[in-house]
Design a protein around this motif. Structure first.
Motif, short mmCIF file in Angstrom:
data_model
loop_
_atom_site.label_atom_id
_atom_site.label_comp_id
_atom_site.label_asym_id
_atom_site.label_seq_id
_atom_site.Cartn_x
_atom_site.Cartn_y
_atom_site.Cartn_z
N ARG A 279 102.42 28.44 48.35
CA ARG A 279 101.37 28.11 49.26
C ARG A 279 100.33 28.92 49.57
NH1 ARG A 279 103.79 29.36 54.97
NH2 ARG A 279 103.15 31.59 54.09
N ASP A 280 100.41 30.09 49.71
CA ASP A 280 99.35 30.93 49.83
C ASP A 280 98.26 31.02 48.58
OD1 ASP A 280 100.91 31.60 51.85
OD2 ASP A 280 101.77 33.62 51.20
N ARG A 281 99.04 30.92 47.30
CA ARG A 281 97.96 30.95 46.22
C ARG A 281 97.27 29.62 46.26
NH1 ARG A 281 103.18 31.70 42.99
NH2 ARG A 281 103.59 34.00 43.24
N LEU A 282 97.80 28.57 46.55
CA LEU A 282 97.13 27.30 46.56
C LEU A 282 95.94 27.39 47.70
CD1 LEU A 282 96.42 24.51 45.81
CD2 LEU A 282 97.72 23.71 47.71
N LEU A 283 96.29 27.86 48.81
CA LEU A 283 95.21 27.95 49.86
C LEU A 283 94.13 28.91 49.45
CD1 LEU A 283 94.34 27.67 52.75
CD2 LEU A 283 95.66 29.63 53.37
N LEU A 284 94.14 30.00 48.54
CA LEU A 284 93.21 30.87 48.22
C LEU A 284 92.39 30.04 47.17
CD1 LEU A 284 91.56 33.44 47.79
CD2 LEU A 284 93.29 34.24 46.10
N VAL A 285 93.07 29.20 46.04
CA VAL A 285 92.50 28.47 45.18
C VAL A 285 91.55 27.29 45.90
CG1 VAL A 285 92.84 26.68 43.45
CG2 VAL A 285 94.12 29.11 43.32
N LEU A 286 92.24 26.83 46.86
CA LEU A 286 91.36 25.58 47.38
C LEU A 286 90.20 26.09 48.15
CD1 LEU A 286 92.01 22.53 47.42
CD2 LEU A 286 93.05 22.78 49.51
N LEU A 287 90.23 27.10 48.81
CA LEU A 287 89.30 27.82 49.61
C LEU A 287 88.02 28.17 48.68
CD1 LEU A 287 90.99 30.25 51.95
CD2 LEU A 287 89.98 27.93 52.60
N LEU A 288 88.34 28.47 47.40
CA LEU A 288 87.54 28.84 46.47
C LEU A 288 86.64 27.58 45.75
CD1 LEU A 288 88.98 31.94 44.61
CD2 LEU A 288 86.45 31.99 45.69
N ALA A 289 87.58 26.82 45.62
CA ALA A 289 87.32 25.52 44.61
C ALA A 289 86.53 24.51 45.50
CB ALA A 289 88.47 24.87 43.94
N THR A 290 86.74 24.56 46.95
CA THR A 290 85.99 23.60 47.65
C THR A 290 84.85 24.13 48.76
OG1 THR A 290 87.74 23.69 49.26
CG2 THR A 290 87.94 22.14 47.73
#
Length: 201
Positions: free
Chosen positions: A23-34
């Motif tokens: 969950r925390d990894r996806l949050l970081l990835v999504l913040l960077l990617a969007t």
């Protein structure tokens, strides 16, 4: 957020290793990617990222009600690599409920993590970043803004639209090279030209 630095995304693997939860990894990835604001990301539900058959969408449309100022929705296009990550994450969530929040809290049924808690959850990743800096949940958005601005030929208006800014003036705060960089560049580029000129005064 004033005072926060752009996250050094070239350290992404190191930052992801510092986080325990998918969950925390996806949050970081999504913040960077969007380039989403933290509140926008935390407002997302499975239905925002998946169609009814749970296939990951090509883009996320953040509803107007979740946007800062609540004036208009925002479309965030997803690169294939991020869609693969999202598909794996939705499978890890183990839900068929499209109304399920994307970043669930452990404090209640179908409640999302709060922005304050998200800042604490991502802190190990920010600490793992190699460069010293003041990193917050707004730092990935600043990184995204600078990368996108360069990729779009420095088109300020298009960058503002991609960030969901109503005014390009807001966007300039993300894109400035920072006064410290400007000062360093001036100190490096100009001194020899002015050597000895004080003797004329």
């Amino acid at each position: 957020m004033a005072g926060s630095d752009a996250l050094p995304a070239n350290e992404l693997a190191k930052m992801l290793r510092a986080l325990d939860s998918p969950r925390d990894r996806l949050l970081l990835v999504l913040l960077l990617a969007t380039g989403l604001r933290i509140s926008e990301a935390l407002s997302l539900r499975v239905s925002h990222v998946c169609s009814t058959d749970l296939r990951v969408r090509d883009c996320i449309v953040v509803p107007r009600a979740s946007m800062k100022g609540k004036l208009s929705a925002r479309t965030c296009w997803l690169i294939p690599e991020v869609r693969v990550v999202l598909a794996a994450y939705v499978q890890w969530l183990g839900t068929l409920d499209l109304n399920q929040v994307l970043f669930p809290s452990r404090k209640g049924e179908n409640l999302s993590v709060t922005p304050r808690h998200a800042a604490r959850l991502l802190l190990p990743a920010f600490q793992a970043a190699a460069k010293s800096g003041h990193y917050t949940t707004h730092s990935p958005r600043k990184w995204f803004a600078r990368r996108l601005h360069a990729a779009m030929g420095r088109d300020l208006y298009a960058t503002a639209a991609a960030l969901g800014h109503r005014s390009p003036e807001s966007t300039t705060h993300y894109l400035s090279s920072t006064q410290q960089r400007i000062r360093r560049a001036i100190n490096k580029a100009l001194p020899e030209v002015f050597l000895g000129c004080s003797s004329f005064f």
